[in-house]
Design a protein around this motif. Structure first.
Motif, PDB file in Angstrom:
ATOM      1  N   GLY A 197      -9.549  -1.515  -0.137  1.00 47.21           N
ATOM      2  CA  GLY A 197      -9.357  -2.423  -1.267  1.00 47.21           C
ATOM      3  C   GLY A 197      -8.236  -2.064  -2.203  1.00 47.21           C
ATOM      4  N   ALA A 198      -7.429  -1.052  -1.876  1.00 43.61           N
ATOM      5  CA  ALA A 198      -6.374  -0.610  -2.793  1.00 43.61           C
ATOM      6  C   ALA A 198      -5.358  -1.708  -3.085  1.00 43.61           C
ATOM      7  CB  ALA A 198      -5.667   0.624  -2.224  1.00 43.61           C
ATOM      8  N   LYS A 255       0.834  -1.198   0.000  1.00 36.11           N
ATOM      9  CA  LYS A 255       0.000   0.000   0.000  1.00 36.11           C
ATOM     10  C   LYS A 255       0.866   1.244   0.000  1.00 36.11           C
ATOM     11  CE  LYS A 255      -1.769   1.323   3.902  1.00 36.11           C
ATOM     12  NZ  LYS A 255      -2.577   1.338   5.136  1.00 36.11           N
ATOM     13  N   ILE A 256       0.414   2.291  -0.681  1.00 37.53           N
ATOM     14  CA  ILE A 256       1.063   3.597  -0.644  1.00 37.53           C
ATOM     15  C   ILE A 256       0.136   4.548   0.100  1.00 37.53           C
ATOM     16  CG2 ILE A 256       1.849   5.577  -2.013  1.00 37.53           C
ATOM     17  CD1 ILE A 256       2.627   3.583  -4.210  1.00 37.53           C
ATOM     18  N   VAL A 290      -1.506   0.984  -8.988  1.00 38.39           N
ATOM     19  CA  VAL A 290      -2.943   1.249  -9.062  1.00 38.39           C
ATOM     20  C   VAL A 290      -3.250   2.418  -8.135  1.00 38.39           C
ATOM     21  CG1 VAL A 290      -5.241   0.318  -8.675  1.00 38.39           C
ATOM     22  CG2 VAL A 290      -3.439  -1.157  -9.572  1.00 38.39           C
ATOM     23  N   VAL A 291      -3.818   3.481  -8.694  1.00 36.45           N
ATOM     24  CA  VAL A 291      -4.054   4.716  -7.936  1.00 36.45           C
ATOM     25  C   VAL A 291      -5.535   4.863  -7.617  1.00 36.45           C
ATOM     26  CG1 VAL A 291      -3.802   7.230  -7.933  1.00 36.45           C
ATOM     27  CG2 VAL A 291      -2.082   5.800  -9.085  1.00 36.45           C
ATOM     28  N   ASN A 292      -5.828   5.194  -6.366  1.00 35.68           N
ATOM     29  CA  ASN A 292      -7.189   5.533  -5.961  1.00 35.68           C
ATOM     30  C   ASN A 292      -7.393   7.003  -6.310  1.00 35.68           C
ATOM     31  OD1 ASN A 292      -9.588   6.176  -4.664  1.00 35.68           O
ATOM     32  ND2 ASN A 292      -9.154   4.878  -2.888  1.00 35.68           N
ATOM     33  N   HIS A 339      -0.723  10.959   6.058  1.00 35.89           N
ATOM     34  CA  HIS A 339      -1.806  10.055   6.451  1.00 35.89           C
ATOM     35  C   HIS A 339      -1.446   8.651   5.956  1.00 35.89           C
ATOM     36  CE1 HIS A 339      -4.461  13.394   7.587  1.00 35.89           C
ATOM     37  NE2 HIS A 339      -4.032  13.997   6.503  1.00 35.89           N
ATOM     38  N   ALA A 340      -0.450   8.047   6.587  1.00 34.46           N
ATOM     39  CA  ALA A 340       0.124   6.799   6.091  1.00 34.46           C
ATOM     40  C   ALA A 340      -0.886   5.666   5.994  1.00 34.46           C
ATOM     41  CB  ALA A 340       1.298   6.375   6.983  1.00 34.46           C
ATOM     42  N   GLU A 341      -1.905   5.673   6.865  1.00 35.31           N
ATOM     43  CA  GLU A 341      -2.878   4.581   6.865  1.00 35.31           C
ATOM     44  C   GLU A 341      -3.956   4.740   5.796  1.00 35.31           C
ATOM     45  OE1 GLU A 341      -2.641   1.746   8.593  1.00 35.31           O
ATOM     46  OE2 GLU A 341      -0.676   2.586   9.087  1.00 35.31           O
ATOM     47  N   LEU A 342      -4.034   5.919   5.203  1.00 29.22           N
ATOM     48  CA  LEU A 342      -5.022   6.162   4.148  1.00 29.22           C
ATOM     49  C   LEU A 342      -4.414   5.765   2.806  1.00 29.22           C
ATOM     50  CD1 LEU A 342      -7.728   7.252   3.166  1.00 29.22           C
ATOM     51  CD2 LEU A 342      -6.718   9.542   3.115  1.00 29.22           C
ATOM     52  N   ALA A 343      -4.948   4.721   2.193  1.00 29.13           N
ATOM     53  CA  ALA A 343      -4.380   4.201   0.943  1.00 29.13           C
ATOM     54  C   ALA A 343      -4.718   5.113  -0.225  1.00 29.13           C
ATOM     55  CB  ALA A 343      -4.901   2.797   0.677  1.00 29.13           C
ATOM     56  N   VAL A 344      -3.683   5.700  -0.816  1.00 25.63           N
ATOM     57  CA  VAL A 344      -3.885   6.527  -1.999  1.00 25.63           C
ATOM     58  C   VAL A 344      -3.558   5.738  -3.265  1.00 25.63           C
ATOM     59  CG1 VAL A 344      -1.545   7.483  -2.033  1.00 25.63           C
ATOM     60  CG2 VAL A 344      -3.438   8.826  -2.970  1.00 25.63           C
ATOM     61  N   ALA A 345      -2.802   4.648  -3.082  1.00 23.34           N
ATOM     62  CA  ALA A 345      -2.426   3.784  -4.214  1.00 23.34           C
ATOM     63  C   ALA A 345      -1.831   2.496  -3.668  1.00 23.34           C
ATOM     64  CB  ALA A 345      -1.420   4.500  -5.120  1.00 23.34           C
TER      65      ALA A 345
END
Length: 214
Positions: free
Chosen positions: A136-137, A55-56, A78-80, A61-67
Protein backbone atom coordinates in the motif's frame (compact mmCIF):
# COMPACT_ATOMS: atom_id res chain seq x y z
CA UNK A 1 -10.03 -14.76 -9.01
CA UNK A 2 -9.92 -12.46 -12.07
CA UNK A 3 -9.19 -13.33 -15.67
CA UNK A 4 -7.34 -10.06 -16.30
CA UNK A 5 -7.36 -6.39 -15.36
CA UNK A 6 -10.19 -5.56 -17.77
CA UNK A 7 -12.50 -8.13 -16.20
CA UNK A 8 -11.57 -6.85 -12.74
CA UNK A 9 -12.43 -3.33 -13.89
CA UNK A 10 -15.82 -4.42 -15.20
CA UNK A 11 -16.69 -6.07 -11.90
CA UNK A 12 -15.44 -3.08 -9.94
CA UNK A 13 -17.46 -0.70 -12.11
CA UNK A 14 -20.72 -2.45 -11.16
CA UNK A 15 -20.05 -1.56 -7.52
CA UNK A 16 -19.41 2.08 -8.40
CA UNK A 17 -22.41 2.88 -10.60
CA UNK A 18 -24.06 4.70 -7.69
CA UNK A 19 -21.50 7.49 -8.09
CA UNK A 20 -22.34 8.14 -11.76
CA UNK A 21 -24.68 11.06 -11.09
CA UNK A 22 -21.94 12.81 -9.10
CA UNK A 23 -19.94 13.14 -12.33
CA UNK A 24 -16.76 11.78 -10.75
CA UNK A 25 -13.18 11.99 -11.98
CA UNK A 26 -11.44 8.62 -12.26
CA UNK A 27 -7.72 8.64 -11.48
CA UNK A 28 -5.62 5.58 -12.27
CA UNK A 29 -2.35 4.57 -10.66
CA UNK A 30 -0.19 3.68 -13.66
CA UNK A 31 0.60 1.50 -15.16
CA UNK A 32 -1.26 -1.54 -13.84
CA UNK A 33 -4.24 0.45 -12.61
CA UNK A 34 -5.01 1.99 -16.00
CA UNK A 35 -6.82 -0.96 -17.66
CA UNK A 36 -8.91 -1.39 -14.50
CA UNK A 37 -9.71 2.32 -14.29
CA UNK A 38 -10.57 2.45 -18.00
CA UNK A 39 -13.48 0.05 -17.47
CA UNK A 40 -14.66 2.04 -14.44
CA UNK A 41 -14.48 5.35 -16.31
CA UNK A 42 -16.30 3.92 -19.31
CA UNK A 43 -19.14 2.52 -17.20
CA UNK A 44 -19.54 5.82 -15.35
CA UNK A 45 -18.91 7.93 -18.49
CA UNK A 46 -16.34 9.78 -16.40
CA UNK A 47 -13.09 11.45 -17.44
CA UNK A 48 -9.97 9.32 -16.94
CA UNK A 49 -6.65 10.75 -15.83
CA UNK A 50 -3.52 9.60 -14.02
CA UNK A 51 -2.25 9.95 -10.48
CA UNK A 52 1.47 9.51 -10.89
CA UNK A 53 3.18 7.78 -7.99
CA UNK A 54 6.45 5.85 -7.79
CA UNK A 55 7.52 3.26 -5.28
CA UNK A 56 10.94 3.52 -3.63
CA UNK A 57 12.42 0.10 -3.04
CA UNK A 58 14.66 -0.79 -0.11
CA UNK A 59 18.43 -1.03 -0.71
CA UNK A 60 19.20 -4.42 -2.33
CA UNK A 61 15.48 -5.28 -2.17
CA UNK A 62 13.92 -3.24 -4.97
CA UNK A 63 10.52 -4.93 -4.71
CA UNK A 64 10.17 -4.16 -1.00
CA UNK A 65 8.51 -0.74 -0.73
CA UNK A 66 10.26 1.41 1.84
CA UNK A 67 8.57 4.62 0.63
CA UNK A 68 6.74 6.21 -2.27
CA UNK A 69 6.69 9.62 -3.88
CA UNK A 70 3.66 11.23 -5.49
CA UNK A 71 3.63 13.94 -8.13
CA UNK A 72 1.85 17.23 -7.67
CA UNK A 73 2.37 20.95 -7.20
CA UNK A 74 3.97 19.97 -3.90
CA UNK A 75 5.40 16.44 -4.32
CA UNK A 76 4.91 14.20 -1.29
CA UNK A 77 7.27 11.55 0.08
CA UNK A 78 5.55 8.92 2.22
CA UNK A 79 7.86 6.63 4.21
CA UNK A 80 6.99 3.19 5.56
CA UNK A 81 8.75 3.81 8.86
CA UNK A 82 8.52 0.23 10.09
CA UNK A 83 10.39 -1.03 7.04
CA UNK A 84 12.80 1.91 6.91
CA UNK A 85 13.76 1.57 10.57
CA UNK A 86 14.13 -2.21 10.45
CA UNK A 87 16.47 -1.97 7.45
CA UNK A 88 18.21 1.17 8.77
CA UNK A 89 17.38 3.15 5.63
CA UNK A 90 18.55 6.73 6.16
CA UNK A 91 17.02 9.98 4.91
CA UNK A 92 19.89 10.56 2.48
CA UNK A 93 18.96 7.37 0.61
CA UNK A 94 15.28 8.29 0.61
CA UNK A 95 15.82 11.82 -0.68
CA UNK A 96 18.15 10.65 -3.46
CA UNK A 97 15.70 7.94 -4.49
CA UNK A 98 12.80 10.40 -4.40
CA UNK A 99 14.66 12.75 -6.73
CA UNK A 100 15.20 9.93 -9.24
CA UNK A 101 11.61 8.79 -9.09
CA UNK A 102 10.25 12.32 -9.53
CA UNK A 103 12.34 12.57 -12.70
CA UNK A 104 10.73 9.34 -13.91
CA UNK A 105 7.29 10.72 -13.06
CA UNK A 106 8.00 13.78 -15.17
CA UNK A 107 9.17 11.55 -18.05
CA UNK A 108 5.93 9.60 -17.85
CA UNK A 109 3.81 12.75 -17.69
CA UNK A 110 5.36 13.93 -20.94
CA UNK A 111 5.24 10.45 -22.47
CA UNK A 112 1.58 9.94 -21.66
CA UNK A 113 0.71 13.40 -23.01
CA UNK A 114 -1.56 14.16 -20.06
CA UNK A 115 -0.51 17.79 -20.03
CA UNK A 116 1.67 19.94 -17.85
CA UNK A 117 -1.05 20.81 -15.36
CA UNK A 118 -2.44 18.44 -12.76
CA UNK A 119 -6.08 17.31 -12.77
CA UNK A 120 -8.35 19.78 -10.99
CA UNK A 121 -9.88 17.76 -8.15
CA UNK A 122 -11.05 20.52 -5.82
CA UNK A 123 -14.64 19.95 -4.65
CA UNK A 124 -15.00 16.91 -6.92
CA UNK A 125 -15.79 13.28 -6.26
CA UNK A 126 -12.62 11.38 -7.17
CA UNK A 127 -12.31 7.63 -7.65
CA UNK A 128 -8.73 6.34 -7.32
CA UNK A 129 -8.19 2.98 -9.00
CA UNK A 130 -5.36 0.44 -8.94
CA UNK A 131 -5.16 -3.25 -9.87
CA UNK A 132 -4.60 -4.25 -6.24
CA UNK A 133 -2.85 -3.36 -3.01
CA UNK A 134 -0.10 -5.31 -1.27
CA UNK A 135 1.97 -3.09 1.05
CA UNK A 136 0.00 0.00 0.00
CA UNK A 137 2.96 2.39 -0.06
CA UNK A 138 2.19 3.89 -3.46
CA UNK A 139 -1.54 4.15 -2.83
CA UNK A 140 -0.93 5.87 0.52
CA UNK A 141 1.29 8.48 -1.12
CA UNK A 142 -1.34 9.02 -3.80
CA UNK A 143 -4.18 9.55 -1.33
CA UNK A 144 -2.18 11.87 0.92
CA UNK A 145 -1.31 14.02 -2.10
CA UNK A 146 -4.90 13.94 -3.31
CA UNK A 147 -6.37 14.94 0.06
CA UNK A 148 -4.17 18.05 0.11
CA UNK A 149 -5.90 19.18 -3.11
CA UNK A 150 -9.27 19.26 -1.26
CA UNK A 151 -11.59 17.05 -3.29
CA UNK A 152 -15.17 16.67 -2.12
CA UNK A 153 -14.96 12.88 -1.73
CA UNK A 154 -12.23 10.30 -2.24
CA UNK A 155 -13.18 6.74 -3.15
CA UNK A 156 -10.43 4.15 -3.27
CA UNK A 157 -11.47 1.32 -5.61
CA UNK A 158 -9.43 -1.87 -6.02
CA UNK A 159 -10.24 -5.41 -7.08
CA UNK A 160 -8.08 -7.14 -4.44
CA UNK A 161 -6.05 -6.22 -1.38
CA UNK A 162 -4.30 -7.71 1.62
CA UNK A 163 -6.79 -7.55 4.55
CA UNK A 164 -4.30 -6.08 7.02
CA UNK A 165 -3.18 -3.38 4.60
CA UNK A 166 -6.69 -2.38 3.61
CA UNK A 167 -7.53 -1.34 7.18
CA UNK A 168 -4.83 1.34 6.99
CA UNK A 169 -6.80 3.17 4.28
CA UNK A 170 -9.92 3.80 6.32
CA UNK A 171 -8.61 7.21 7.39
CA UNK A 172 -7.10 8.09 4.00
CA UNK A 173 -10.20 7.67 1.83
CA UNK A 174 -13.82 8.58 2.49
CA UNK A 175 -14.97 5.25 1.06
CA UNK A 176 -13.09 2.07 0.15
CA UNK A 177 -14.49 -0.36 -2.41
CA UNK A 178 -12.61 -3.66 -2.60
CA UNK A 179 -13.98 -6.79 -4.23
CA UNK A 180 -11.77 -9.40 -2.57
CA UNK A 181 -9.59 -9.55 0.56
CA UNK A 182 -8.20 -13.10 0.57
CA UNK A 183 -6.70 -14.31 3.82
CA UNK A 184 -3.90 -16.05 1.91
CA UNK A 185 -2.88 -12.89 0.06
CA UNK A 186 0.65 -13.16 -1.31
CA UNK A 187 0.95 -10.77 -4.24
CA UNK A 188 -1.48 -8.85 -6.43
CA UNK A 189 -0.59 -10.79 -9.57
CA UNK A 190 -1.36 -14.12 -7.88
CA UNK A 191 -5.07 -13.25 -8.02
CA UNK A 192 -5.16 -12.77 -11.80
CA UNK A 193 -5.00 -15.52 -14.40
CA UNK A 194 -3.35 -13.10 -16.82
CA UNK A 195 -1.19 -10.35 -15.29
CA UNK A 196 1.25 -9.00 -17.92
CA UNK A 197 3.28 -5.84 -17.58
CA UNK A 198 1.45 -2.81 -19.01
CA UNK A 199 3.44 -0.80 -21.52
CA UNK A 200 3.54 2.97 -22.00
CA UNK A 201 1.90 2.43 -25.38
CA UNK A 202 -1.06 0.63 -23.80
CA UNK A 203 -1.51 3.45 -21.28
CA UNK A 204 -1.49 6.06 -24.03
CA UNK A 205 -3.99 4.07 -26.11
CA UNK A 206 -6.44 3.74 -23.21
CA UNK A 207 -6.17 7.43 -22.28
CA UNK A 208 -6.89 8.42 -25.87
CA UNK A 209 -9.84 6.01 -26.06
CA UNK A 210 -11.31 7.52 -22.88
CA UNK A 211 -11.46 10.92 -24.57
CA UNK A 212 -14.39 9.59 -26.62
CA UNK A 213 -16.78 10.04 -23.68
CA UNK A 214 -14.88 12.50 -21.50
Amino acid sequence: MFLDRSEAGEKLAKCLLGYKDEKPLVLALPRGGVPVAFEVAQALQAPLDLLLVRKIGAPHHAELAVAAVADGKEPRLVVNRDVADSLKVDDEYLQAAAKRELAEIERRRLRYAVGQSHPDVKDRTVIVVDDGIATGATAKAALILLRAARPKTIILAIPVAAPSTLKEFENLADHVVCLETPADFYAVGAHYREFPQISDEQVIKLLKSAMAWA
